[in-house]
Design a protein around this motif. Structure first.
Motif, PDB file in Angstrom:
ATOM      1  N   GLU A  86      27.597  14.342 -11.799  1.00 17.44           N
ATOM      2  CA  GLU A  86      26.001  13.838 -11.934  1.00 17.44           C
ATOM      3  C   GLU A  86      25.948  12.690 -12.463  1.00 17.44           C
ATOM      4  O   GLU A  86      25.011  11.538 -11.889  1.00 17.44           O
ATOM      5  CB  GLU A  86      25.242  14.822 -12.519  1.00 17.44           C
ATOM      6  CG  GLU A  86      23.710  14.633 -12.706  1.00 17.44           C
ATOM      7  CD  GLU A  86      22.795  15.674 -13.338  1.00 17.44           C
ATOM      8  OE1 GLU A  86      21.558  15.699 -13.131  1.00 17.44           O
ATOM      9  OE2 GLU A  86      23.570  16.285 -13.928  1.00 17.44           O
ATOM     10  N   ALA A  87      26.780  12.208 -13.495  1.00 16.16           N
ATOM     11  CA  ALA A  87      27.023  10.889 -13.918  1.00 16.16           C
ATOM     12  C   ALA A  87      27.203   9.911 -12.795  1.00 16.16           C
ATOM     13  O   ALA A  87      26.565   8.640 -12.501  1.00 16.16           O
ATOM     14  CB  ALA A  87      27.738  10.746 -15.131  1.00 16.16           C
ATOM     15  N   CYS A  88      28.131  10.295 -11.998  1.00 14.43           N
ATOM     16  CA  CYS A  88      28.783   9.210 -10.853  1.00 14.43           C
ATOM     17  C   CYS A  88      27.614   9.113  -9.828  1.00 14.43           C
ATOM     18  O   CYS A  88      27.172   8.033  -9.381  1.00 14.43           O
ATOM     19  CB  CYS A  88      29.844   9.842 -10.134  1.00 14.43           C
ATOM     20  SG  CYS A  88      31.151   9.570 -11.256  1.00 14.43           S
ATOM     21  N   TYR A  89      26.999  10.132  -9.421  1.00 19.34           N
ATOM     22  CA  TYR A  89      25.694  10.268  -8.423  1.00 19.34           C
ATOM     23  C   TYR A  89      24.804   9.363  -8.947  1.00 19.34           C
ATOM     24  O   TYR A  89      24.071   8.439  -8.181  1.00 19.34           O
ATOM     25  CB  TYR A  89      25.206  11.576  -8.098  1.00 19.34           C
ATOM     26  CG  TYR A  89      26.373  12.634  -7.443  1.00 19.34           C
ATOM     27  CD1 TYR A  89      27.033  11.767  -6.277  1.00 19.34           C
ATOM     28  CD2 TYR A  89      26.330  13.720  -7.882  1.00 19.34           C
ATOM     29  CE1 TYR A  89      28.042  12.669  -5.656  1.00 19.34           C
ATOM     30  CE2 TYR A  89      27.310  14.574  -7.044  1.00 19.34           C
ATOM     31  CZ  TYR A  89      28.193  14.138  -6.009  1.00 19.34           C
ATOM     32  OH  TYR A  89      28.880  14.784  -5.399  1.00 19.34           O
ATOM     33  N   GLU A  90      24.389   9.389 -10.234  1.00 16.45           N
ATOM     34  CA  GLU A  90      23.271   8.680 -10.848  1.00 16.45           C
ATOM     35  C   GLU A  90      23.714   7.369 -10.683  1.00 16.45           C
ATOM     36  O   GLU A  90      22.620   6.326 -10.515  1.00 16.45           O
ATOM     37  CB  GLU A  90      23.114   9.158 -12.196  1.00 16.45           C
ATOM     38  CG  GLU A  90      21.638   8.741 -12.814  1.00 16.45           C
ATOM     39  CD  GLU A  90      20.601   9.174 -12.061  1.00 16.45           C
ATOM     40  OE1 GLU A  90      19.655   8.424 -11.670  1.00 16.45           O
ATOM     41  OE2 GLU A  90      20.451  10.311 -11.589  1.00 16.45           O
ATOM     42  N   GLN A  91      24.862   6.830 -11.203  1.00  8.54           N
ATOM     43  CA  GLN A  91      25.091   5.320 -10.882  1.00  8.54           C
ATOM     44  C   GLN A  91      25.125   4.937  -9.578  1.00  8.54           C
ATOM     45  O   GLN A  91      24.763   3.812  -9.419  1.00  8.54           O
ATOM     46  CB  GLN A  91      26.742   5.328 -11.558  1.00  8.54           C
ATOM     47  CG  GLN A  91      27.000   5.383 -13.258  1.00  8.54           C
ATOM     48  CD  GLN A  91      28.234   5.086 -13.596  1.00  8.54           C
ATOM     49  OE1 GLN A  91      29.450   6.102 -13.161  1.00  8.54           O
ATOM     50  NE2 GLN A  91      28.610   3.980 -14.101  1.00  8.54           N
ATOM     51  N   ALA A  92      25.605   5.804  -8.814  1.00  8.07           N
ATOM     52  CA  ALA A  92      25.522   5.345  -7.220  1.00  8.07           C
ATOM     53  C   ALA A  92      23.960   5.008  -6.760  1.00  8.07           C
ATOM     54  O   ALA A  92      23.931   4.106  -6.148  1.00  8.07           O
ATOM     55  CB  ALA A  92      26.020   6.470  -6.235  1.00  8.07           C
ATOM     56  N   ILE A  93      23.311   5.826  -7.251  1.00  8.30           N
ATOM     57  CA  ILE A  93      21.600   5.974  -6.966  1.00  8.30           C
ATOM     58  C   ILE A  93      21.099   4.409  -7.502  1.00  8.30           C
ATOM     59  O   ILE A  93      20.413   3.812  -6.846  1.00  8.30           O
ATOM     60  CB  ILE A  93      21.082   7.107  -7.494  1.00  8.30           C
ATOM     61  CG1 ILE A  93      21.330   8.308  -6.669  1.00  8.30           C
ATOM     62  CG2 ILE A  93      19.408   6.717  -7.547  1.00  8.30           C
ATOM     63  CD1 ILE A  93      20.728   9.575  -7.481  1.00  8.30           C
ATOM     64  N   GLN A  94      21.395   4.127  -8.763  1.00  4.42           N
ATOM     65  CA  GLN A  94      21.106   3.032  -9.597  1.00  4.42           C
ATOM     66  C   GLN A  94      21.614   1.633  -8.808  1.00  4.42           C
ATOM     67  O   GLN A  94      20.795   0.773  -8.555  1.00  4.42           O
ATOM     68  CB  GLN A  94      21.475   2.918 -10.926  1.00  4.42           C
ATOM     69  CG  GLN A  94      20.895   4.074 -11.980  1.00  4.42           C
ATOM     70  CD  GLN A  94      21.369   4.238 -13.348  1.00  4.42           C
ATOM     71  OE1 GLN A  94      22.114   3.509 -13.695  1.00  4.42           O
ATOM     72  NE2 GLN A  94      21.103   5.164 -14.129  1.00  4.42           N
ATOM     73  N   THR A  95      23.050   1.787  -8.323  1.00  2.82           N
ATOM     74  CA  THR A  95      23.640   0.632  -7.474  1.00  2.82           C
ATOM     75  C   THR A  95      22.847   0.572  -6.320  1.00  2.82           C
ATOM     76  O   THR A  95      22.499  -0.567  -5.699  1.00  2.82           O
ATOM     77  CB  THR A  95      24.897   1.207  -7.304  1.00  2.82           C
ATOM     78  OG1 THR A  95      25.646   1.076  -8.630  1.00  2.82           O
ATOM     79  CG2 THR A  95      25.552  -0.038  -6.736  1.00  2.82           C
ATOM     80  N   ALA A  96      22.688   1.758  -5.714  1.00  3.18           N
ATOM     81  CA  ALA A  96      21.954   1.273  -4.235  1.00  3.18           C
ATOM     82  C   ALA A  96      20.532   0.958  -4.478  1.00  3.18           C
ATOM     83  O   ALA A  96      20.030   0.111  -3.453  1.00  3.18           O
ATOM     84  CB  ALA A  96      21.872   2.795  -3.721  1.00  3.18           C
ATOM     85  N   ASP A  97      20.009   1.415  -5.619  1.00  2.00           N
ATOM     86  CA  ASP A  97      18.307   0.704  -5.746  1.00  2.00           C
ATOM     87  C   ASP A  97      18.575  -0.744  -5.893  1.00  2.00           C
ATOM     88  O   ASP A  97      17.743  -1.518  -5.503  1.00  2.00           O
ATOM     89  CB  ASP A  97      17.894   1.416  -6.941  1.00  2.00           C
ATOM     90  CG  ASP A  97      17.075   2.705  -6.576  1.00  2.00           C
ATOM     91  OD1 ASP A  97      16.598   2.826  -5.499  1.00  2.00           O
ATOM     92  OD2 ASP A  97      16.990   3.477  -7.534  1.00  2.00           O
ATOM     93  N   ARG A  98      19.714  -0.957  -6.659  1.00  3.39           N
ATOM     94  CA  ARG A  98      19.772  -2.728  -7.155  1.00  3.39           C
ATOM     95  C   ARG A  98      19.967  -3.460  -5.989  1.00  3.39           C
ATOM     96  O   ARG A  98      19.432  -4.406  -5.561  1.00  3.39           O
ATOM     97  CB  ARG A  98      21.070  -2.717  -8.005  1.00  3.39           C
ATOM     98  CG  ARG A  98      20.866  -4.166  -8.418  1.00  3.39           C
ATOM     99  CD  ARG A  98      21.824  -4.208  -9.709  1.00  3.39           C
ATOM    100  NE  ARG A  98      23.437  -4.315  -9.174  1.00  3.39           N
ATOM    101  CZ  ARG A  98      24.196  -3.232  -9.382  1.00  3.39           C
ATOM    102  NH1 ARG A  98      24.070  -2.114 -10.202  1.00  3.39           N
ATOM    103  NH2 ARG A  98      25.319  -3.200  -8.818  1.00  3.39           N
ATOM    104  N   ILE A  99      20.904  -2.992  -4.982  1.00  4.96           N
ATOM    105  CA  ILE A  99      21.000  -3.554  -3.778  1.00  4.96           C
ATOM    106  C   ILE A  99      20.387  -3.652  -2.787  1.00  4.96           C
ATOM    107  O   ILE A  99      20.515  -3.929  -1.502  1.00  4.96           O
ATOM    108  CB  ILE A  99      22.678  -3.505  -3.523  1.00  4.96           C
ATOM    109  CG1 ILE A  99      23.123  -2.235  -2.888  1.00  4.96           C
ATOM    110  CG2 ILE A  99      23.703  -4.194  -4.574  1.00  4.96           C
ATOM    111  CD1 ILE A  99      24.466  -2.027  -2.558  1.00  4.96           C
ATOM    112  N   GLY A 100      19.392  -2.566  -2.624  1.00  4.88           N
ATOM    113  CA  GLY A 100      18.542  -2.042  -1.547  1.00  4.88           C
ATOM    114  C   GLY A 100      19.125  -1.142  -0.637  1.00  4.88           C
ATOM    115  O   GLY A 100      18.852  -1.329   0.605  1.00  4.88           O
ATOM    116  N   ASN A 101      20.226  -0.445  -0.744  1.00  4.28           N
ATOM    117  CA  ASN A 101      20.745   0.350   0.319  1.00  4.28           C
ATOM    118  C   ASN A 101      20.309   1.631   0.398  1.00  4.28           C
ATOM    119  O   ASN A 101      20.743   2.790  -0.491  1.00  4.28           O
ATOM    120  CB  ASN A 101      22.274   0.513  -0.092  1.00  4.28           C
ATOM    121  CG  ASN A 101      23.197   0.883   0.949  1.00  4.28           C
ATOM    122  OD1 ASN A 101      22.736   1.722   1.798  1.00  4.28           O
ATOM    123  ND2 ASN A 101      24.135   0.437   1.226  1.00  4.28           N
ATOM    124  N   ALA A 102      19.306   2.168   1.260  1.00  3.75           N
ATOM    125  CA  ALA A 102      18.616   3.422   1.256  1.00  3.75           C
ATOM    126  C   ALA A 102      19.502   4.445   1.786  1.00  3.75           C
ATOM    127  O   ALA A 102      19.539   5.806   1.102  1.00  3.75           O
ATOM    128  CB  ALA A 102      17.518   3.264   2.069  1.00  3.75           C
TER     129      ALA A 102
END
Length: 610
Positions: A86-102
């Motif tokens: 869950e921690a890894c997925y959450e980091q991936a979500i935050q990174t995707a938000d930061r770079i705008g990768n839907a």
């Protein structure tokens, strides 16, 4: 070394290029290759290789790529390390938000939702799946139809997990229309299992094995969806204890082999169910299986995973007449399923609480739990659950001698059993069935008398090889002769004070010793009253026989014929139609089987049982 890395990379030799980059500490370049090739390693089931590669890349370089954070989450999820996943997925979500990768945000949300699908937590999965579907539909991403269809399949699975079978079937059809493999994850098998269509489930899983459809990727762990775990549950539900044991053992070993402790724990749960069905095993062994599963779930911090083993303990304790322990286990199990909105398992747990209440003569609790179970089962569309409920409701009213309510409930039970093809329920011990199958005999006899589907009831009596009788005690006699002499009427032990006369016990022991023959009175006199005159011996025999019949059948109607001890011509003995479990006979059977078995391992197993 750098030149070699570039050469291998140009040639598409990714393993060699990665080795060179890692050797010289060029982790940013290694991360770039993993961004391109990591999904292929995952799809091939190379979790160990993938985990080692990702572990070498520093977090700073890893965090540049949503894909690497997602892959690390996938590895942790397949290893049952759900908090780390869950921690890894959450980091991936935050990174995707930061770079705008839907697209990667949607995939990371999907991975996070799968944690709750793997651990059957529908309420949590529902919220995350809704976010992923909304994001993907709004973003109009490339390949949106197939990707969205896959999310629809997950939504269908989540609806199955929450007991909403009809809604699930609609979403399955939508996903199928978008080109998604519904066979993945044994989805339809789980749908038919949770709606009581067991033969269909077996057929689907057989087709899965033949055609090679498993999960999205064949080599990846399936959590609770593993084929052998599903089959083990079906076999336990349908009374095939040895098959359930073999499949459960396979599930346990598979979980160990693929380093997936959640899968192993599910195997221990199913092993507990299987052991409860096999008479040669002590119930303490089933208890140990459930406790092992609870321990693993505790170490994994998966509270939801404790519901099914607690349900198994509720049944076990109830049958041992340990009501408080049964009620506590049932309440704890319900707490977990109600929190995550798993209506199907909540229904079965509530039914188990009703069964435990009935076994322990807790009439108020039984009535309340039967009422609650009926409401929950109706929400699920589980045909088997409906049949189970109708049986226990009819058994409850039969035990209270409430004839009108019994007639209504037993009629429903017979209809549901017949239409569902569940007649095995009468012939084999099943997970949610009565511990003693003899309970069916008096209920079917009563059905014939009360004209409750009389033709069908008579056929069932014939199938069970029960002769035409006016009455039947409704339980098995279980006798311990090795060591201290003990006797149980069904699950109730006969106390010393119940034997009104010592000669009554001796007479019963004589009949057991000569159980395959009928004894003339004169022979009985010679053994039990050798110094008495015939008239005196005859009088004492009649007193002892009457006392024995009262011990064996305390609820027998006055002046009605006894069932267990009968007169045949001028001889007396045990009724050949009576169900009697004798420990010495079981010992003899196991010992004989072990001595004639040519396979050493099997021989040792049989002799150890003896």
């Amino acid at each position: 070394m750098m030149d070699s890395a570039h050469y291998f990379e140009k040639k598409g030799l990714w393993e060699e290029a990665l080795y060179c980059y890692e050797k010289i500490g060029q982790y940013r370049a290694a991360a770039a290759i993993m961004d391109e090739q990591g999904m292929e390693l995952l799809e091939m089931g190379k979790l160990e290789n993938l985990q080692e590669r990702l572990a070498r890349i520093p977090l700073e370089d890893k965090s540049r790529y949503c894909s690497l954070l997602f892959l690390e989450g996938e590895v942790y999820r397949y290893r049952s390390l759900y908090k780390q996943a869950e921690a890894c997925y959450e980091q991936a979500i935050q990174t995707a938000d930061r770079i705008g990768n839907a697209e990667w945000k949607s995939k990371a949300l999907e991975g996070k939702a799968k944690i709750y699908l793997d651990t059957i937590q529908p309420l949590k999965a529902e919220r995350i799946l809704a976010q992923a579907i909304e994001l993907r539909e709004a973003a109009m991403l490339d390949g949106a139809a197939e990707e969205t269809g896959r999310l629809y399949r997950l939504l269908a699975e989540n609806l199955i997990n929450s007991g909403q079978a009809l809604k699930a079937e609609k979403w399955i059809e939508r996903a199928r229309a978008m080109g998604v493999h519904i066979e993945d994850g044994n989805l339809e098998a789980r749908l038919t299992l949770r709606t009581g269509r067991f033969e269909e489930t077996r057929r689907i899983l057989s087709d899965v094995k033949t055609n090679g459809h498993l999960d999205e990727k064949q080599n990846l762990p399936q959590s609770h969806r593993e084929k052998d775990l599903l089959l083990a549950l079906i076999e336990a539900f349908t009374g095939n204890g040895m098959q359930a044991k073999t499949l459960s053992q396979s599930g346990i070993q598979h979980g160990i082999d693929i380093q997936a402790p959640f899968v192993e724990a599910c195997g221990w749960i199913r092993m507990g169910h299987a052991v409860q069905l096999n008479e040669q095993y002590d119930l303490a062994l089933a208890e140990k299986c459930y406790e092992t599963a609870l321990d693993i779930m505790g170490r994994l911090s998966i509270e939801r995973g404790k519901a099914e083993p607690l349900m198994g303990l509720c049944i076990l304790y109830g049958s041992r007449r340990e009501y408080e322990r049964a009620a506590e286990a049932g309440r704890k199990a319900l707490l977990e399923t109600e929190q995550v909105k798993d209506v199907w398992l909540s229904a079965l747990i509530t039914l188990c609480l009703a069964i435990a209440s009935i076994y322990n003569d807790r009439h108020k609790e039984a009535s309340e739990n039967l009422r609650k179970a009926e409401s929950l089962i109706n929400q699920c569309g589980d045909e088997y659950g409906s049949m189970l409920h109708a049986f226990w409701k009819s058994y409850y009213y039969y035990s209270l001698n409430d004839v009108p309510e019994f007639k209504t409930a037993f009629s429903i039970f017979l209809k549901r059993m017949k239409t569902g093809g569940y007649e095995f329920f009468l012939k084999k011990r099943t997970t949610f069935g009565p511990r003693d199958l003899q309970v069916f005999a008096p209920m079917l006899i009563q059905a014939v008398k009360q004209s409750i589907m009389p033709g069908y009831a008579e056929k069932l009596l014939e199938d069970l090889k029960i002769p035409r009788l006016n009455a039947h005690p409704g339980y098995t006699l279980r006798v311990q002769t090795l060591g201290q002499f003990r006797l149980w009427l069904g699950n109730r032990e006969v106390e010393d004070r119940d034997w009104q006369r010592g000669k009554a016990k001796e007479l019963f022991q004589l009949f057991l010793t000569k159980r395959n023959q009928f004894l003339m009175k004169e022979d009985i006199f010679q053994i039990l009253w050798p110094v008495h005159e015939e008239k005196s011996a005859d009088r004492d025999f009649k007193v002892a026989l009457n006392a024995l019949n009262n011990v064996l059948e305390p609820a027998r109607i006055a002046r009605s014929a006894p069932f267990f001890i009968i007169r045949e011509g001028i001889g007396y003995g045990i009724n050949p139609q009576a169900a009697i479990e004798l420990d010495s006979r079981i010992f003899e059977e196991w010992a004989e089987a072990g001595l004639v078995e040519k396979n050493t391992e099997k021989s040792m197993e049989e002799l150890e049982r003896a």
